[in-house]
Design an enzyme around this catalytic site. Structure first.
Site, PDB file in Angstrom:
ATOM      1  N   ASP A   8      -8.620  43.180  76.505  1.00 44.38           N
ATOM      2  CA  ASP A   8      -9.444  41.977  76.465  1.00 44.38           C
ATOM      3  C   ASP A   8      -9.570  41.453  77.898  1.00 44.38           C
ATOM      4  O   ASP A   8      -8.977  42.017  78.832  1.00 44.38           O
ATOM      5  CB  ASP A   8      -8.823  40.942  75.533  1.00 44.38           C
ATOM      6  CG  ASP A   8      -9.848  40.022  74.896  1.00 44.38           C
ATOM      7  OD1 ASP A   8     -11.001  39.981  75.372  1.00 44.38           O
ATOM      8  OD2 ASP A   8      -9.494  39.326  73.924  1.00 44.38           O
ATOM      9  N   HIS A 117      -8.605  31.050  71.812  1.00 40.55           N
ATOM     10  CA  HIS A 117      -9.492  30.948  70.658  1.00 40.55           C
ATOM     11  C   HIS A 117      -8.989  31.911  69.596  1.00 40.55           C
ATOM     12  O   HIS A 117      -8.151  32.769  69.870  1.00 40.55           O
ATOM     13  CB  HIS A 117     -10.948  31.225  71.016  1.00 40.55           C
ATOM     14  CG  HIS A 117     -11.199  32.583  71.600  1.00 40.55           C
ATOM     15  ND1 HIS A 117     -11.014  32.876  72.934  1.00 40.55           N
ATOM     16  CD2 HIS A 117     -11.620  33.742  71.021  1.00 40.55           C
ATOM     17  CE1 HIS A 117     -11.320  34.135  73.158  1.00 40.55           C
ATOM     18  NE2 HIS A 117     -11.685  34.695  72.009  1.00 40.55           N
ATOM     19  N   GLU A 135      -6.173  36.940  67.355  1.00 35.64           N
ATOM     20  CA  GLU A 135      -6.419  38.356  67.622  1.00 35.64           C
ATOM     21  C   GLU A 135      -5.113  39.129  67.803  1.00 35.64           C
ATOM     22  O   GLU A 135      -5.005  40.286  67.382  1.00 35.64           O
ATOM     23  CB  GLU A 135      -7.312  38.497  68.857  1.00 35.64           C
ATOM     24  CG  GLU A 135      -8.726  37.995  68.617  1.00 35.64           C
ATOM     25  CD  GLU A 135      -9.580  37.969  69.871  1.00 35.64           C
ATOM     26  OE1 GLU A 135      -9.100  38.440  70.934  1.00 35.64           O
ATOM     27  OE2 GLU A 135     -10.724  37.484  69.804  1.00 35.64           O
TER      28      GLU A 135
END
Length: 275
Positions: A8, A117, A135
């Protein structure tokens, strides 16, 4: 040995602002270069420990087209583009021996935490059997479903702590300390890469000592969505119903793999606007 690196961008050293993570934004190209360099450090560490390892790198941010293919370590194979099965975890299967998360961020509600987030832009929270997961948790659970431990995570200090809540014996590299949602105290990128290289090598060597993250099915899943319109659309999916509250949907999944697919679908539906 087969290793998957899921990469990421928000958790890369030096990255602090959304414009650095979005195509066309200020310093996005620098962000891509920093991301690629940290992934290369992890690849080098894996192959230092296990020279014959098969290394797959899943570009797992936004468009899934961020890593610079020509700059990626040529010994790795790149999983790029979307939509694709397993999303951020594309390349994972039952033959995967270990998973590394590079550049990951903490879930929404963690704070102070850099660019935190849950998943995508329209999902506020996901709860699996009552446990809030972002995630990190969802991807670790999918890895566990396929028999692969998450042996390492790099990101800010809150992202590292989030994985350690699930896997206390995993390795972590805090490349920056969160000061706020868009502020950090960061390691120099070269120092971050050096630490990541060393940690990846050590983590892969002891992959068989790291337990799996498992959520035995059936699973009760609840998703809080930012937009009520997304709730209206999501309830058209068989088995998905409106839970108490204007922004919450719920469903029961047979296992983590089924839950993960539905979460991916709902995340895409959250991008839709009223016609």
């Amino acid at each position: 040995m087969k290793v998957l690196i899921s990469a990421d961008l928000e958790g890369i050293s030096g990255i602090v602002h959304p414009t650095e993570t979005n195509p066309g934004g200020y310093d996005y190209e620098r962000g891509r270069a920093l991301m690629t360099a940290e992934v290369n450090a992890a690849v080098a560490g894996v192959l230092e420990a296990v020279p014959a390892a098969q290394v797959l790198v899943a570009d797992a941010h936004g468009t899934f087209r961020n890593l610079l293919p020509e700059e990626l370590d040529r010994r790795a194979r790149l999983v790029r583009g979307k939509p694709r099965p397993l999303g951020m975890m594309a390349g994972l299967d039952d033959t995967t021996d270990a998973v590394l998360f590079v550049g990951y961020h903490a879930r929404a509600g963690s704070g102070p935490s850099v660019l935190a987030h849950t998943i995508g832009d329209g999902v506020l929270d996901i709860r699996v059997d009552g446990r809030s997961l972002g995630e990190i948790g969802l991807n670790a659970a999918l890895a566990g479903h396929h028999g692969a431990p998450v042996v390492l995570l790099s990101g800010d200090d809150t992202a590292c702590a989030e994985l350690l809540e699930l896997v206390p014996s995993a390795a972590t590299v805090a490349v920056k300390q969160a000061v706020g949602q868009a502020a950090t105290i960061a390691l120099h990128p070269e120092e971050a890469r050096d630490q990541l290289h060393r940690a990846a090598a050590k983590a892969v060597r002891r992959h068989d000592q790291v337990p799996l993250v498992t959520f035995p099915g059936p699973l009760k899943v609840e998703i809080d969505l930012y937009g009520p319109y997304t709730v209206d659309v999501a309830t058209l999916i068989p088995g998905v119903s409106r839970a108490p509250g204007a922004r919450t949907i719920g469903f029961t999944a047979a296992d983590v793999a089924e839950a993960y697919r539905l979460v991916q679908l709902v995340t895409q539906l959250a991008l839709l606007k009223p016609g």
